[in-house]
Design a protein around this motif. Structure first.
Motif, PDB file in Angstrom:
ATOM      1  N   GLN A 169      46.920 -71.001  -1.702  1.00  0.00           N
ATOM      2  CA  GLN A 169      45.948 -71.972  -1.224  1.00  0.00           C
ATOM      3  C   GLN A 169      46.024 -72.054   0.287  1.00  0.00           C
ATOM      4  N   VAL A 170      44.882 -72.014   0.929  1.00  0.00           N
ATOM      5  CA  VAL A 170      44.846 -72.110   2.383  1.00  0.00           C
ATOM      6  C   VAL A 170      44.110 -73.392   2.739  1.00  0.00           C
ATOM      7  N   LYS A 171      44.743 -74.193   3.555  1.00  0.00           N
ATOM      8  CA  LYS A 171      44.115 -75.475   3.890  1.00  0.00           C
ATOM      9  C   LYS A 171      43.845 -75.546   5.377  1.00  0.00           C
ATOM     10  N   PHE A 172      42.720 -76.043   5.740  1.00  0.00           N
ATOM     11  CA  PHE A 172      42.448 -76.361   7.139  1.00  0.00           C
ATOM     12  C   PHE A 172      42.301 -77.865   7.207  1.00  0.00           C
ATOM     13  N   HIS A 209      35.779 -77.394  -0.820  1.00  0.00           N
ATOM     14  CA  HIS A 209      36.835 -76.853  -1.682  1.00  0.00           C
ATOM     15  C   HIS A 209      36.300 -75.562  -2.283  1.00  0.00           C
ATOM     16  N   PHE A 210      36.960 -74.477  -1.995  1.00  0.00           N
ATOM     17  CA  PHE A 210      36.444 -73.177  -2.404  1.00  0.00           C
ATOM     18  C   PHE A 210      37.458 -72.446  -3.251  1.00  0.00           C
ATOM     19  N   VAL A 234      42.795 -68.953  -3.095  1.00  0.00           N
ATOM     20  CA  VAL A 234      42.576 -67.529  -3.051  1.00  0.00           C
ATOM     21  C   VAL A 234      43.158 -66.888  -4.308  1.00  0.00           C
ATOM     22  N   GLN A 235      42.343 -66.119  -4.964  1.00  0.00           N
ATOM     23  CA  GLN A 235      42.826 -65.373  -6.129  1.00  0.00           C
ATOM     24  C   GLN A 235      42.244 -63.981  -6.059  1.00  0.00           C
ATOM     25  N   VAL A 236      42.714 -63.196  -5.133  1.00  0.00           N
ATOM     26  CA  VAL A 236      42.153 -61.849  -5.001  1.00  0.00           C
ATOM     27  C   VAL A 236      43.272 -60.826  -5.091  1.00  0.00           C
ATOM     28  N   ARG A 237      42.861 -59.622  -5.350  1.00  0.00           N
ATOM     29  CA  ARG A 237      43.853 -58.540  -5.412  1.00  0.00           C
ATOM     30  C   ARG A 237      44.159 -58.087  -4.010  1.00  0.00           C
ATOM     31  N   PHE A 238      45.317 -57.507  -3.883  1.00  0.00           N
ATOM     32  CA  PHE A 238      45.747 -57.000  -2.587  1.00  0.00           C
ATOM     33  C   PHE A 238      44.978 -55.740  -2.277  1.00  0.00           C
ATOM     34  N   LYS A 239      44.246 -55.741  -1.166  1.00  0.00           N
ATOM     35  CA  LYS A 239      43.332 -54.633  -0.943  1.00  0.00           C
ATOM     36  C   LYS A 239      43.816 -53.644   0.107  1.00  0.00           C
ATOM     37  N   ASP A 240      44.791 -54.032   0.876  1.00  0.00           N
ATOM     38  CA  ASP A 240      45.254 -53.164   1.949  1.00  0.00           C
ATOM     39  C   ASP A 240      45.891 -51.911   1.342  1.00  0.00           C
TER      40      ASP A 240
END
Lengths: 180, 360, 715
Positions: B305-308, B344-345, B283-289
């Motif tokens: 990184q989020v892994k399932f 892998h996303f 994940v490489q996103v800006r904080f949107k809240d």
């Protein structure tokens, strides 16, 4: 808010099992029906309280509520704690109990103390037993049925308050049968 | 040497599987197998049995490493989940409709392999369920320090751009790719970011993407029979067990459950989902809240990184939704895993990603 | 002998020893020949100690070429023993740093290979600190770890060494050999190592030199087969493991078994060689590991040193003997500490990690230890009290109850809080069989506490009171686990009284909740019988009378044996009170008369029972016998259609329990009776009839009460 006395009593004794998804409510219910019970038994299961309004009309009077806690899942205890707020306090007079599952597991997320604490505050009976293990589940089911038998008032020698007296604080119980 | 390898490969099989594998293997004659079946060793410990088989094989003249490799492939086919497979795409292929022959492929591979690696390296191929299973038994070039030969397994479906490959050392990667490019006569071999142990699922996912296009939804419920695997789509077992209800047991949340199930069925279909053991998101996103803006700088993207992980991740995500542990409807990056055929996303803000692509 | 003959071997050795400078390898016929000779001898029959001594110098000095030295070290196969000096020499050569690193490593490996055949280890052990320094050489690290692992004794475990090892582990990551060495440190001094040692390794020290070791063993067996086999049996019997290969097996066993085996660094070879007398080390103690028989135990009864693994007490009967007589407070504390930690782990924290058999095995050996010791262990009580709170009432039920019966005496209010109340919570919602088991366990508990724990408590009490006056006091001999000033101050009689009251109430609730179940009644009567014989069998100077309501409730049972036994219990109580009265009058009780408060109640109960069963006056309203009324059985409730006087309904021949006997009695018709009511005239005969059918209680009771014409005798 569910109340033990806001509906007419029915021939069938109804028990409600509350617990998060996957704790084995259904299996427990099947086992309870399997055990010998000298009365008609109607079991309802729910993920949490309050119960959805859609079925309120055909829901019988609930004689007993059994909350299932899976000690390995943090959510499970939280759900039960929140659900308890939607239960009338008169259920605490021997008409509700906690079933604690998977105590014999090293990955406990809920400390036993907080469960005991909750049970003591609300005078709830606690039954331990792993609902995933077949023999233990059957054992729990038997104990629940015999508790229900007494607490639903189907036994002439005792009733729900007897249960509270005996189970929760036997120490305080005065000997009602002896002289003096 | 060959006998040692043979012992090692058969030793890994279950005793009950050994005979059927040997029957599939064209190397032993039927008289050899009946001899083996009638002998006492078949009932004895596996060690003796394996030794016995090795003895029989060693007596044959044409007993070579390639034959043993074929046997290894047969053993692998019993349980392909022993390896982690990665999917690769052959791009810009030149040969359009050349007739396909595993023997020819073998010779081609051997030829190209010999250019880049030690000539002792060998190749075995086998046709299985419409796919070619290949084993490259690679020895390092001579000038390097001696290292034990390594096996690389490949699965290729003829006339598709798909190649499944097992893990290999980074040092041989470049040469290996070159061998494959030469052999399959194409210009580029790109990674599909799809890895896992369950070969059938991987193939299904990869092929589905090409045959239905990038934006089509992966719908198992529409495909009654899969073209490439023998396995028919399975209904979920959970549904059946829940139907076994006693009239005395009523579920209070039935309505809710039904609604949830409908929503999930709409997204995933009613069949079991393909098996992926691992899905990860970078994940490489800006904080949107906007409410809790204080805790993070809105201009700097958050990297994590989020892994399932689990025996079957997509099915697991499905179950989370069914239990009410995940909020429905599920976000698109979870529901579209099957359609995208990736595990892998990288999730990034749109502008960010575009600029990155340009840079590349 | 070999010297005289001047055999080629000696020539070869001499040749090598006498060579001052580096010998040429290429084309040196003499060197090759002598090496060949040595090889032939070494691999066929081994080398003698002297030869080993000489060759170690040659090989370890680094004078000769690398290949020669290597070959020589590999050939240092002892025929009998390796002299300790040879090993010391090897180490000192290592210290000089003259030989190359490869040779140094090889020498350490050689020491490991021949370790079991070194003729003495004390001087080698003296170099422990020195050897420890070698851990800094990474190439030598695995071998040195193994050597230190062999050598480590308890006194070697020092904090600074632990720190160094941990530092090494930090730098190198988790390595099996380091873990192995740390583990043995932790074995000896658990207090110094708080780190968790993970046990993922199959074996800490892989046998690097398998062929070499096998060769050495082969030669040893060849050269002295008899001694070897003897050694083996002794070793096996005393200490099933010494080397690393058995360490792996021990680890495997550990998965199944929480009780440790005894491990010791005191080498068995010393024992075999020198016998027991030599082993009396500096402080004159004998390590327990050398005690193999009861006779040996008696020989050195005052000098036995406890092993490092106190938990082994549960396994070894001999050690149980030792601990039961020892007055070593440290040993007790260590054992209790171990027990608490282990039980906590097994029962409370991670019960499923090891599988149920693991727990069962531990509890079973604990039970047999308690049976041997005849004493409760305080920490066990503590752990059990927490365990009961989370027990499902199913796992190891019998064993848990057996352990509970061995509880020590406590202040009753504490005891009820920690044990009885949680047990009661389980009791009320469980099946009738669980209830029976519980009551049986409580009965056994009462017996144990009166017969065994009471004496311990009294001894401790007298010890503590006397302790204040004299400084030199005699220790409480029969009690193993006790603390200075740690015992609670309370009277046994109070405990027993409240205990009996509590259990009676449990019984009442059980009777009330379930239908009258024969087994339950049987267990309750067992309990009442136990309460009634306390004075007679265990010389308790008091008697506790259970609440009368329990008797009355049992009177309504439909089981003839229940009623009969009830009668005998009550007559037994009567006798106890009588004999206590006599003792009091003769002054044997020492002015204690707290038992007689309940005399009125006893009399009332007796009167009530005799009125109901014998006099047909069950609902008599006289002042003393209002028992029935309190139970809210009023005669008005009885259906008048029955046609029997309701007061007579509970009489022996109308009683529901005896109805079948009444029927048979009339059938046999000795007295020409047509209706039960007519039995009234031959009541005595009916009692006799019942007695012939093993229902003695009723007759006994009536005889004890009626013959004297006055029902109340004790007043």
């Amino acid at each position: 808010m569910i109340h033990p006395f806001n509906k007419k009593p029915e021939k069938k004794t109804a028990i409600l099992i509350v617990g998060s998804e996957g704790v084995g409510k259904h299996a427990l219910a099947l086992d309870m029906l399997k055990t010998e019970h000298p009365f008609e038994l109607n079991i309802r299961t729910a993920g949490c309280l309050p119960l959805p309004a859609e079925k309120a009309a055909d829901r019988p009077r609930l004689d007993f509520i059994c909350f299932v806690i899976d000690i390995t899942k943090p959510d499970s205890f939280k759900i039960v704690k929140e659900s308890l707020q939607h239960m009338d306090i008169s259920y605490c007079l021997g008409k509700a109990c906690l079933v604690v599952s998977k105590v014999k597991n090293s990955h406990r997320s809920t400390p036993l103390e907080s469960i005991h604490d909750l049970a003591n505050r609300l005078s709830l009976q606690v039954v331990f037993g792993d609902l995933e293990d077949e023999t233990e589940r059957l054992h729990v089911a038997r104990r629940l049925v015999s508790t229900l038998h007494l607490s639903a008032g189907l036994q002439c020698s005792g009733s729900a308050p007897t249960l509270v007296n005996c189970v929760i604080d036997f120490a305080v119980q005065t000997d009602i049968h002896t002289a003096e | 040497m060959e006998a040692d390898f043979l012992k090692r490969y058969i030793g890994k099989c279950k005793t009950s599987d050994i005979l059927s594998v040997l029957k599939k293997w064209s190397f032993l004659s039927s008289s050899d197998i009946s001899h083996l079946e009638s002998s006492e060793t078949i009932k004895g410990p596996k060690r003796n049995l394996v030794g016995f088989i090795a003895d029989i094989c060693s007596k044959r003249d044409n007993f070579n490493i390639e034959a043993v490799g074929e046997l290894d492939l047969l053993c692998l086919q019993i349980k392909p989940s022993k390896c982690i497979w990665s999917c690769y795409q052959l791009e810009e292929s030149n040969d359009e409709d050349e007739a396909f022959d595993p023997i020819q492929l073998k010779q081609k591979l051997r030829k190209h392999l010999g250019l880049y690696f030690d000539p002792r390296s060998s190749v075995s191929t086998i046709l299985h369920n419409g796919a070619v299973w290949m084993k490259l038994f690679i020895s390092q070039p001579r000038n390097q320090k001696y290292q034990a030969p390594r096996s690389v397994y490949l699965i290729h479906y003829p006339h598709t751009p798909l190649i499944l490959m097992t893990g290999h050392r980074a040092s041989i990667r470049e040469f290996l790719f070159q061998v494959l490019l030469n052999c399959f006569n194409c210009k580029k071999l790109s990674e599909m970011k799809l890895t896992g142990r369950h070969v059938d699922s991987l193939v299904e996912l990869a092929l589905n993407r090409w045959c239905q296009g990038d934006f089509s939804k992966f719908r198992y419920e529409q495909v009654q029979r899969r073209p490439l695997s023998e396995i028919l789509p399975r209904k979920r077992k959970v549904d059946e067990s829940e139907e076994e209800l006693d009239p005395n047991i009523t579920c209070e949340n039935e309505g809710m459950k039904k609604r949830r199930k409908e929503m999930l069925d709409k997204v995933f279909g009613t069949n079991t989902q393909p098996v992926l053991e691992k899905v990860d998101f970078k994940v490489q996103v800006r904080f949107k809240d906007t409410k809790n803006l204080g805790i993070a700088d809105p201009d700097v993207p958050i990297t994590c990184q989020v892994k399932f992980e689990g025996p079957s991740v997509i099915e697991g995500i499905c179950n989370l939704g069914r239990c009410g542990m995940a909020k429905l409807p599920l976000p698109p990056h979870l529901t579209r895993i099957t359609s995208l055929a990736k595990n892998h996303f990288v999730l990034a803000d749109k502008g960010e990603l575009d600029s990155k692509r340009k840079n590349n | 002998m070999s010297l005289k003959k001047k055999n080629p071997l000696n020539d070869a050795v001499c040749y090598l020893v006498s060579a001052d400078s580096k010998l040429k390898i290429k084309g040196n016929e003499a060197l090759h020949k002598s090496l060949e000779v040595i090889e032939r001898t070494a691999t066929s029959s081994g080398l003698s100690p002297e030869q080993i001594l000489q060759l170690v110098d040659v090989a370890a000095s680094g004078k000769q070429a690398e290949t020669v030295s290597k070959k020589l070290i590999k050939l240092l196969i002892p025929a009998t023993k390796v002299p300790e000096v040879a090993v010391l020499k090897a180490i000192s050569w290592i210290c000089t740093n003259r030989p190359s690193m490869t040779i140094q490593c090889l020498l350490v490996r050689w020491i490991i290979v021949v370790y079991d055949y070194i003729d003495g280890r004390d001087r080698l052990h003296g170099l422990y600190g020195l050897l420890f320094r070698f851990l800094h050489f990474h190439s030598m690290l695995p071998y040195m770890c193994q050597l230190l692992y062999f050598l480590t004794r308890r006194e070697d475990v020092k904090l600074y060494r632990v720190r160094q090892l941990l530092e090494l582990q930090k730098n190198l990551g988790s390595q099996p050999y380091l873990t192995g060495l740390l583990l043995i440190y932790k074995h000896y001094q658990p207090g110094l190592l708080s780190v968790v040692i993970n046990r993922k390794y199959k074996s800490f020290f892989p046998t690097y030199d398998r062929k070499w070791s096998a060769m050495v063993r082969l030669i040893q067996e060849k050269s002295n087969p008899l001694e070897r086999s003897q050694n083996d049996t002794v070793l096996e019997r005393l200490q099933p493991k010494l080397d690393t290969s058995s360490m792996a097996a021990a680890r495997k066993r550990r998965k199944l078994d929480s009780i440790p085996d005894i491990q010791s660094s005191a080498s068995m070879a010393d024992f075999v060689k020198g016998g027991l007398s030599k082993l009396n080390l500096l402080d004159g103690t004998v390590p327990f590991i050398h005690i193999s028989t009861f006779g040996k135990l008696l020989e050195s009864i005052d000098k036995i040193e406890f092993p490092n693994q106190m938990g082994a007490v549960l396994k070894s009967r001999l050690l149980q003997h030792v601990i039961s007589y020892s007055s070593d407070k440290v040993a007790d504390t260590r054992f209790q500490f171990w027990l608490q930690a282990t039980l906590h782990e097994v029962l409370l924290d991670y019960p499923l990690e090891n599988g149920p058999e693991y727990t069962t095995r531990l509890l079973r050996s604990l039970k047999s230890f308690l049976d041997f010791l005849q004493e409760g262990i305080p920490v066990l009580d503590a752990v059990l009290s927490s365990y009961i709170c989370q027990w499902n009432g199913l796992d190891n039920r019998c064993l848990i109850f057996k352990l509970l019966t061995r509880c020590r005496l406590h202040q009753f209010s504490d005891f009820r809080e920690s044990i009885l109340n949680p047990l009661g919570k389980l009791f009320f919602t469980s099946s009738v069989y669980f209830k029976c088991q519980t009551i049986q366990a409580l009965t056994d508990m009462l017996q144990n506490q009166v017969a065994v724990e009471r004496l311990h408590h009294e001894e401790l009490e007298s010890y503590q009171t006397s302790g204040q006056s004299e400084s030199n006091k005699n220790k409480p001999m029969s009690v193993l686990f006790w603390e200075e000033d740690g015992e609670e101050d309370f009277k046994t009689v109070d405990f027993v009284r409240e205990f009996v009251q509590f259990v009676s109430q449990l019984c009442l609730v059980a009777l009330q909740c379930g239908k009258s179940h024969p087994l339950l009644e049987h267990c309750i009567l067992n309990f009442l019988e136990m309460a009634s014989v306390l004075h007679k069998c265990y010389q308790v100077p008091f008697v506790v009378f259970p609440p009368a309501s329990l008797f009355v409730w049992l009177l309504f049972s439909s089981n003839p044996y229940t009623v009969s036994r009830l009668c005998s219990v009550i007559s037994r109580f009567k006798f106890v009170f009588q004999s206590l009265k006599i003792q009091q009058s003769t002054g044997q009780l020492g002015g204690r008369n707290d038992s007689f408060e309940s005399v009125t109640e006893v009399n009332k109960t007796i009167l009530c029972l005799i009125n109901a069963l014998w006099r047909c006056k069950a609902f008599d309203h006289s002042e003393e016998t209002r028992q029935m009324e309190e139970l809210s059985f009023s005669p008005e409730l009885v259906d008048p259609r029955i046609g029997v006087d309701c007061d007579a309904m509970l009489s022996a021949y109308h009683h529901q329990a005896f109805s079948c006997f009444t029927y048979k009695f009339i059938k046999e018709n000795t007295f020409g009776i047509k209706h039960p009511t007519e039995i009234k005239v031959c009541k005595r005969e009916f009692l006799g009839y019942l007695e012939r059918h093993s229902l003695k209680g009723l007759n006994e009771f009536v005889n004890s009460v009626i013959i004297r014409t006055k029902p109340s005798t004790t007043k």
